[in-house]
Design an enzyme around this catalytic site. Sequence first.
Site, short mmCIF file in Angstrom:
data_model
loop_
_atom_site.label_atom_id
_atom_site.label_comp_id
_atom_site.label_asym_id
_atom_site.label_seq_id
_atom_site.Cartn_x
_atom_site.Cartn_y
_atom_site.Cartn_z
N GLU A 1 -6.18 20.98 -16.83
CA GLU A 1 -7.54 20.43 -16.87
C GLU A 1 -8.43 21.19 -15.89
O GLU A 1 -8.01 21.49 -14.77
CB GLU A 1 -7.55 18.94 -16.49
CG GLU A 1 -8.96 18.36 -16.51
CD GLU A 1 -9.06 16.93 -16.01
OE1 GLU A 1 -8.73 16.02 -16.77
OE2 GLU A 1 -9.46 16.75 -14.84
N GLN B 1 -7.94 14.71 -0.49
CA GLN B 1 -7.83 14.59 -1.94
C GLN B 1 -7.01 13.36 -2.33
O GLN B 1 -7.35 12.66 -3.29
CB GLN B 1 -7.18 15.87 -2.48
CG GLN B 1 -7.11 15.98 -3.98
CD GLN B 1 -6.19 17.12 -4.39
OE1 GLN B 1 -5.68 17.87 -3.55
NE2 GLN B 1 -5.97 17.25 -5.67
N THR C 1 -13.58 18.65 -18.49
CA THR C 1 -14.12 17.30 -18.32
C THR C 1 -15.60 17.26 -18.71
O THR C 1 -16.26 18.29 -18.87
CB THR C 1 -13.96 16.79 -16.87
OG1 THR C 1 -14.68 17.66 -16.01
CG2 THR C 1 -12.51 16.75 -16.45
N GLN D 1 -3.44 9.02 -17.06
CA GLN D 1 -3.96 9.12 -15.71
C GLN D 1 -2.87 9.70 -14.81
O GLN D 1 -1.67 9.60 -15.14
CB GLN D 1 -4.35 7.70 -15.23
CG GLN D 1 -4.92 7.59 -13.86
CD GLN D 1 -6.19 8.39 -13.69
OE1 GLN D 1 -6.10 9.61 -13.55
NE2 GLN D 1 -7.33 7.75 -13.69
N ALA E 1 -14.00 2.99 -25.51
CA ALA E 1 -13.68 4.29 -26.12
C ALA E 1 -13.33 4.15 -27.60
O ALA E 1 -13.60 5.06 -28.40
CB ALA E 1 -12.53 4.94 -25.36
N ALA F 1 -18.76 13.77 -15.60
CA ALA F 1 -18.46 13.26 -14.28
C ALA F 1 -19.40 13.94 -13.29
O ALA F 1 -19.73 15.12 -13.45
CB ALA F 1 -17.00 13.52 -13.93
N TYR G 1 -3.23 4.69 -19.03
CA TYR G 1 -3.07 4.41 -17.59
C TYR G 1 -1.71 3.80 -17.32
O TYR G 1 -1.53 2.58 -17.48
CB TYR G 1 -4.22 3.47 -17.15
CG TYR G 1 -5.57 4.06 -17.46
CD1 TYR G 1 -6.25 4.81 -16.51
CD2 TYR G 1 -6.14 3.94 -18.74
CE1 TYR G 1 -7.47 5.41 -16.82
CE2 TYR G 1 -7.35 4.53 -19.05
CZ TYR G 1 -8.01 5.28 -18.08
OH TYR G 1 -9.21 5.88 -18.40
N GLY H 1 -15.79 6.51 -20.24
CA GLY H 1 -16.50 6.91 -19.01
C GLY H 1 -16.56 5.72 -18.08
O GLY H 1 -16.40 4.57 -18.49
N ASP H 2 -16.79 6.00 -16.81
CA ASP H 2 -16.91 4.91 -15.82
C ASP H 2 -18.26 4.22 -15.99
O ASP H 2 -19.26 4.87 -16.30
CB ASP H 2 -16.74 5.45 -14.40
CG ASP H 2 -15.27 5.74 -14.11
OD1 ASP H 2 -14.41 4.97 -14.60
OD2 ASP H 2 -14.99 6.74 -13.43
P1 FAD Z 1 -11.38 2.38 -22.60
O1 FAD Z 1 -10.26 2.82 -23.44
O2 FAD Z 1 -12.59 1.83 -23.27
O3 FAD Z 1 -10.79 1.30 -21.56
C1 FAD Z 1 -11.55 0.86 -20.42
C2 FAD Z 1 -11.19 -0.58 -20.06
O4 FAD Z 1 -11.63 -1.47 -21.11
C3 FAD Z 1 -9.68 -0.86 -19.91
O5 FAD Z 1 -9.53 -1.82 -18.91
C4 FAD Z 1 -9.27 -1.43 -21.26
O6 FAD Z 1 -8.15 -2.31 -21.17
C5 FAD Z 1 -10.53 -2.17 -21.69
N1 FAD Z 1 -10.72 -2.13 -23.16
C6 FAD Z 1 -10.49 -1.07 -23.97
N2 FAD Z 1 -10.81 -1.37 -25.25
C7 FAD Z 1 -11.26 -2.65 -25.21
C8 FAD Z 1 -11.76 -3.54 -26.21
N3 FAD Z 1 -11.83 -3.16 -27.50
N4 FAD Z 1 -12.14 -4.80 -25.84
C9 FAD Z 1 -12.05 -5.20 -24.55
N5 FAD Z 1 -11.58 -4.40 -23.56
C10 FAD Z 1 -11.20 -3.14 -23.88
N6 FAD Z 1 -14.37 10.26 -16.96
C11 FAD Z 1 -15.47 11.05 -17.11
O7 FAD Z 1 -16.59 10.64 -16.77
N7 FAD Z 1 -15.34 12.32 -17.63
C12 FAD Z 1 -14.16 12.83 -18.02
O8 FAD Z 1 -14.10 13.97 -18.49
C13 FAD Z 1 -12.98 12.03 -17.86
N8 FAD Z 1 -11.76 12.49 -18.24
C14 FAD Z 1 -10.65 11.67 -18.14
C15 FAD Z 1 -9.41 12.14 -18.59
C16 FAD Z 1 -8.27 11.34 -18.48
C17 FAD Z 1 -6.94 11.86 -18.99
C18 FAD Z 1 -8.37 10.05 -17.91
C19 FAD Z 1 -7.13 9.18 -17.76
C20 FAD Z 1 -9.61 9.56 -17.48
C21 FAD Z 1 -10.75 10.36 -17.58
N9 FAD Z 1 -12.03 9.91 -17.17
C22 FAD Z 1 -13.14 10.72 -17.31
C23 FAD Z 1 -12.18 8.57 -16.57
C24 FAD Z 1 -12.49 7.48 -17.64
O9 FAD Z 1 -13.77 7.73 -18.19
C25 FAD Z 1 -12.46 6.12 -16.92
O10 FAD Z 1 -11.16 5.80 -16.52
C26 FAD Z 1 -13.11 4.96 -17.69
O11 FAD Z 1 -13.27 3.88 -16.75
C27 FAD Z 1 -12.30 4.43 -18.86
O12 FAD Z 1 -12.33 5.26 -19.93
P2 FAD Z 1 -11.36 4.98 -21.20
O13 FAD Z 1 -11.72 5.97 -22.23
O14 FAD Z 1 -9.96 4.89 -20.77
O15 FAD Z 1 -11.90 3.52 -21.62
#
Ligand code: FAD
Length: 288
Positions: free
Chosen positions: A17, A211, A48, A175, A124, A51, A144, A107-108
């Site tokens: 990455e 870090q 990425t 993660q 997502a 972010a 995660y 995304g966060d």
């Molecule tokens: P989701 O899959 O939507 O999950 C987020 C939360 O919502 C979880 O607690 C889940 O249990 C809950 N949830 C999911 N679906 C539902 C639903 N249908 N109904 C109710 N609750 C639900 N961030 C960036 O800004 N840029 C990046 O490039 C980036 N790359 C990443 C790469 C990896 C491999 C990882 C692990 C994370 C990355 N992140 C990045 C961070 C990520 O955006 C955050 O962790 C974010 O908070 C969650 O994204 P997600 O796609 O996992 O969300």
Amino acid sequence: MKIKDILENNRVTVSFEVFPPKEWAKIADTKKVIDEMVKYNPAFMSVTYGASGTASGYTTEIANAISKGGITPLSHLTCISSGREKISSVLDELEENGVENVLALRGDIPADYDISAQHSFHHACELVDVIRERGGFCIGGACYPETHPESTNRVDDIEKLKYKVDCGLDFLTSQMFFDNEKFYDFREMCEIKGINVPIIAGIMPITNAKQIKRSVELSNCSLPKKFEKIMERFGEKPEVMKQAGIIYATEQIIDLMANGVNNIHIYTMNKPDVAEQIMKGLSVIINE
Ligand code: FAD
């Protein structure tokens, strides 16, 4: 090439990455990093998105540099701060540039997020729906092993993950984690739940004490005693900590492979020397 095809042949894959620069003026420096990294022949390289406020165009530009280096790019895409039109235009841009792989992320949640407002995307899985309906992309998602930081319930987190995968994911990337046992437990829970897509294990080589503090805060991952001891002894000595962190990550990868985990993703933090040393440490093992 589609990442699902790269993962299909049961061989060990190690991918990297990278992140784009925050300012356009630094794009040439990041491209130099890419030029160095492609020499170690990763299975693919992810870049990425969004972010720290980086623009989507930077992600595509870096994905292009990866392609030019002869390596398959995976472009991350987040949806929480975007409307459907913006997502559609980023997907157009990726398509025009021949990028076939997207990591679909929520995304966060931004600090100024208004929960009462009408948003296009909440999770997502909704982005996965959009990309799948459009067609043509291989789609990955995040997972995660120690649960998502917002989730208080492990079983619920896996249920949401199963739903997301069923929306059309081809693979998952995890993660970071520092205790492989956490990953093995998670893999078993996924199997029980019927999540059958490849799960790529995310490994973060820790090369300095600052870090680790930031990584743990952001990711909700736990530190095993063994790692805490390394930090205690070497954390204040940058060169020593760097070597110890690279060896720790390499040992984690060897243990994963011994336990049947064939697909590894290294969070390189744009450090070619770290990627190089890990790949050298695995040079024979990787081809066994
Ligand atoms: P989701 O899959 O939507 O999950 C987020 C939360 O919502 C979880 O607690 C889940 O249990 C809950 N949830 C999911 N679906 C539902 C639903 N249908 N109904 C109710 N609750 C639900 N961030 C960036 O800004 N840029 C990046 O490039 C980036 N790359 C990443 C790469 C990896 C491999 C990882 C692990 C994370 C990355 N992140 C990045 C961070 C990520 O955006 C955050 O962790 C974010 O908070 C969650 O994204 P997600 O796609 O996992 O969300």
